[in-house]
Design a protein around this motif. Structure first.
Motif: not given
Length: 131
Positions: A70-78, A89-94
């Motif tokens: 997981g990546l905390y406080m990720a930007t759209e570019k990241e 494989e896949a990335t999602g947002k919560q």
């Protein structure tokens, strides 16, 4: 010499026949042992595979998600950079929505929190068919 060879062949055949009769019980035990070992191996591999799947499911339930990172406080570019990686494989947002700390009628340790998930996050990482 051919007569000697025939006599030898008959003697060998008689010896094999007599040995087979004498060792019938031993042969039956040997066949049963082979069958039992085959069944045992099949059961052990089946149980091993089942235990492996159960441990995977237990780990998923403990973690609460199938995601490995997981990546905390990720930007759209990241997020775009991470999605472009071959290993991913896949990335999602919560998104953490909020929490309620004090609820009347409930013990003081009760915390109710709410999190929002996008379709990928929910479908790929939380909804699973037992791996």
């Amino acid at each position: 010499m051919r007569a000697d060879r025939k006599i030898q062949n008959r003697a060998i055949q008689r010896f094999v026949k007599n040995n087979t009769r004498k060792n019938k019980a031993r042969n039956v035990i040997l066949v049963i042992a082979v069958v039992l070992v085959t069944i045992l191996m099949t059961v052990m591999f089946g149980a091993g595979i089942s235990i492996f799947h159960n441990f995977q499911l237990a780990n998923l339930r403990t973690a609460g998600t199938k995601a490995n990172g997981g990546l905390y406080m990720a930007t759209e570019k990241e997020m775009e950079q991470i999605s472009a990686l071959d290993e991913v494989e896949a990335t999602g947002k919560q998104q953490f929505v909020g929490e309620v700390l004090d609820v009347k009628g409930m013990p003081s340790q009760t915390i109710i929190s709410m999190t929002a998930y996008d379709e990928t996050e929910w479908g790929e990482f939380y909804q699973t068919d037992c791996l």
